[in-house]
Design a protein around this motif. Structure first.
Motif, PDB file in Angstrom:
ATOM      1  N   ASP A 141       0.805  -1.107  -0.017  1.00 52.42           N
ATOM      2  CA  ASP A 141       0.120   0.004  -0.101  1.00 52.42           C
ATOM      3  C   ASP A 141       0.795   1.304  -0.095  1.00 52.42           C
ATOM      4  OD1 ASP A 141      -2.293  -1.727   0.047  1.00 52.42           O
ATOM      5  OD2 ASP A 141      -2.624  -1.191   2.164  1.00 52.42           O
ATOM      6  N   ALA A 142       1.946   1.390   0.765  1.00 52.82           N
ATOM      7  CA  ALA A 142       2.791   2.195   0.778  1.00 52.82           C
ATOM      8  C   ALA A 142       3.634   2.400  -0.636  1.00 52.82           C
ATOM      9  CB  ALA A 142       3.828   1.883   1.739  1.00 52.82           C
ATOM     10  N   LYS A 143       3.770   1.554  -1.472  1.00 48.48           N
ATOM     11  CA  LYS A 143       4.320   1.475  -2.592  1.00 48.48           C
ATOM     12  C   LYS A 143       3.159   2.238  -3.481  1.00 48.48           C
ATOM     13  CE  LYS A 143       6.031  -2.744  -2.889  1.00 48.48           C
ATOM     14  NZ  LYS A 143       6.961  -3.853  -3.643  1.00 48.48           N
ATOM     15  N   ARG A 144       2.186   1.623  -3.380  1.00 48.60           N
ATOM     16  CA  ARG A 144       0.991   2.155  -4.169  1.00 48.60           C
ATOM     17  C   ARG A 144       0.891   3.659  -4.110  1.00 48.60           C
ATOM     18  NH1 ARG A 144      -1.175  -2.352  -4.405  1.00 48.60           N
ATOM     19  NH2 ARG A 144      -2.465  -2.238  -2.306  1.00 48.60           N
ATOM     20  N   LEU A 145       0.859   3.914  -2.742  1.00 51.22           N
ATOM     21  CA  LEU A 145       0.464   5.653  -2.524  1.00 51.22           C
ATOM     22  C   LEU A 145       1.631   6.185  -3.120  1.00 51.22           C
ATOM     23  CD1 LEU A 145      -0.876   7.617  -1.048  1.00 51.22           C
ATOM     24  CD2 LEU A 145       0.178   7.032   1.137  1.00 51.22           C
ATOM     25  N   ASN A 150       3.533  10.455  -6.501  1.00 50.97           N
ATOM     26  CA  ASN A 150       4.941  10.799  -7.124  1.00 50.97           C
ATOM     27  C   ASN A 150       5.390  10.269  -8.593  1.00 50.97           C
ATOM     28  OD1 ASN A 150       5.175  11.893  -4.476  1.00 50.97           O
ATOM     29  ND2 ASN A 150       6.773  10.529  -3.867  1.00 50.97           N
ATOM     30  N   SER A 151       4.376   9.727  -9.410  1.00 51.32           N
ATOM     31  CA  SER A 151       4.341   9.272 -10.484  1.00 51.32           C
ATOM     32  C   SER A 151       5.518   8.418 -10.602  1.00 51.32           C
ATOM     33  CB  SER A 151       4.603  10.187 -11.470  1.00 51.32           C
ATOM     34  OG  SER A 151       3.499  11.134 -11.651  1.00 51.32           O
ATOM     35  N   MET A 152       5.802   7.368  -9.604  1.00 52.34           N
ATOM     36  CA  MET A 152       6.889   6.402  -9.898  1.00 52.34           C
ATOM     37  C   MET A 152       6.616   5.170 -10.190  1.00 52.34           C
ATOM     38  SD  MET A 152       8.295   6.813  -6.041  1.00 52.34           S
ATOM     39  CE  MET A 152       9.527   8.319  -5.417  1.00 52.34           C
ATOM     40  N   THR A 153       7.470   4.276 -10.707  1.00 55.50           N
ATOM     41  CA  THR A 153       7.099   2.809 -11.056  1.00 55.50           C
ATOM     42  C   THR A 153       7.066   2.102  -9.944  1.00 55.50           C
ATOM     43  OG1 THR A 153       9.160   2.214 -11.573  1.00 55.50           O
ATOM     44  CG2 THR A 153       8.215   3.088 -13.366  1.00 55.50           C
ATOM     45  N   GLU A 154       6.628   0.900  -9.821  1.00 54.75           N
ATOM     46  CA  GLU A 154       6.745   0.093  -8.667  1.00 54.75           C
ATOM     47  C   GLU A 154       8.214  -0.137  -8.144  1.00 54.75           C
ATOM     48  OE1 GLU A 154       5.389  -4.466  -6.699  1.00 54.75           O
ATOM     49  OE2 GLU A 154       5.048  -3.655  -9.107  1.00 54.75           O
ATOM     50  N   GLU A 155       9.095  -0.085  -9.175  1.00 55.04           N
ATOM     51  CA  GLU A 155      10.390  -0.590  -8.763  1.00 55.04           C
ATOM     52  C   GLU A 155      11.110   0.712  -8.184  1.00 55.04           C
ATOM     53  OE1 GLU A 155      14.444  -1.380 -11.097  1.00 55.04           O
ATOM     54  OE2 GLU A 155      12.763  -2.625 -11.913  1.00 55.04           O
ATOM     55  N   GLU A 156      10.845   1.919  -8.731  1.00 58.36           N
ATOM     56  CA  GLU A 156      11.349   2.909  -8.071  1.00 58.36           C
ATOM     57  C   GLU A 156      10.679   3.351  -6.712  1.00 58.36           C
ATOM     58  OE1 GLU A 156      11.736   5.859 -12.123  1.00 58.36           O
ATOM     59  OE2 GLU A 156       9.773   5.896 -11.246  1.00 58.36           O
ATOM     60  N   ALA A 157       9.345   3.142  -6.641  1.00 57.65           N
ATOM     61  CA  ALA A 157       8.926   3.139  -5.196  1.00 57.65           C
ATOM     62  C   ALA A 157       9.424   2.281  -4.143  1.00 57.65           C
ATOM     63  CB  ALA A 157       7.268   2.898  -5.388  1.00 57.65           C
TER      64      ALA A 157
END
Length: 185
Positions: A141-145, A150-157
């Motif tokens: 959920d934190a990665k999704r947020l 912040n317009s990040m990919t999952e890997e960037e998050a």
């Protein structure tokens, strides 16, 4: 040089236990307690968490094998007894020394046991922590947020959370909680 692993000495006769303790202390070992019963050993073991129990084979309340079964896995046992008793000892995973005891043999055996304990502790530390379903969900959920805001990919998050975790000295679950706390507003 004092060793890092604590030792509990337990013999049915207090005088025997104190003599072993004195030998160990003079050799630089840390003796956490001297006991005469299995119940005392278990109380000390709960308090110190890990170490080595140096003992005889029989106490007022329990035999060495029953004590070994009740000890936490983070403890090893060194049984000191006569040859006739050791011949009856069929417990695997228990280290034995024969009486009469040679101080050199005691020191070498304890060094080997301490090395085993420290290696086991290091291996356990290197194993990845098993996370609960709730912790896995919190991280996701934190990665999704982060991805949404912040317009990040999952890997960037994920990398961002790992970096924050390392920079702040917290684990990734705590970092996920901080992400929620900071981004809610």
């Amino acid at each position: 040089m004092e060793r890092l692993v604590s030792i509990i000495v337990v013999f049915p006769k207090a005088e025997d236990a104190k003599n072993i303790r004195n030998i160990l202390v003079r050799s630089g070992y840390r003796v956490a307690a001297v006991c005469t019963s299995g119940a005392q050993v278990l109380q000390v073991a709960d308090r110190i968490g890990e170490g080595i129990v140096v003992c005889g084979y029989k106490f007022s309340d329990v035999m060495y094998s029953d004590l070994l079964a009740d000890l936490p896995e983070s403890f090893e046992m060194l049984l000191i007894a006569s040859r006739s008793v050791l011949e009856l000892c069929d417990d695997r995973g228990i280290v034995c020394l024969e009486l009469p005891l040679k101080i050199h043999d005691l020191a070498n055996t304890l060094e080997m046991m301490m090395g085993n304990l420290l290696r086991r502790k290091k291996r356990k530390k290197l194993q990845p922590k098993v996370r609960s379903e709730e912790e896995i969900r919190l991280i996701a959920d934190a990665k999704r947020l982060l991805m949404e805001r912040n317009s990040m990919t999952e890997e960037e998050a994920h990398r961002y959370m790992q970096k924050c975790s390392m920079d702040s000295g917290t684990n990734i679950v705590e970092t996920a909680q901080m992400v929620f706390a900071l981004m809610k507003y």
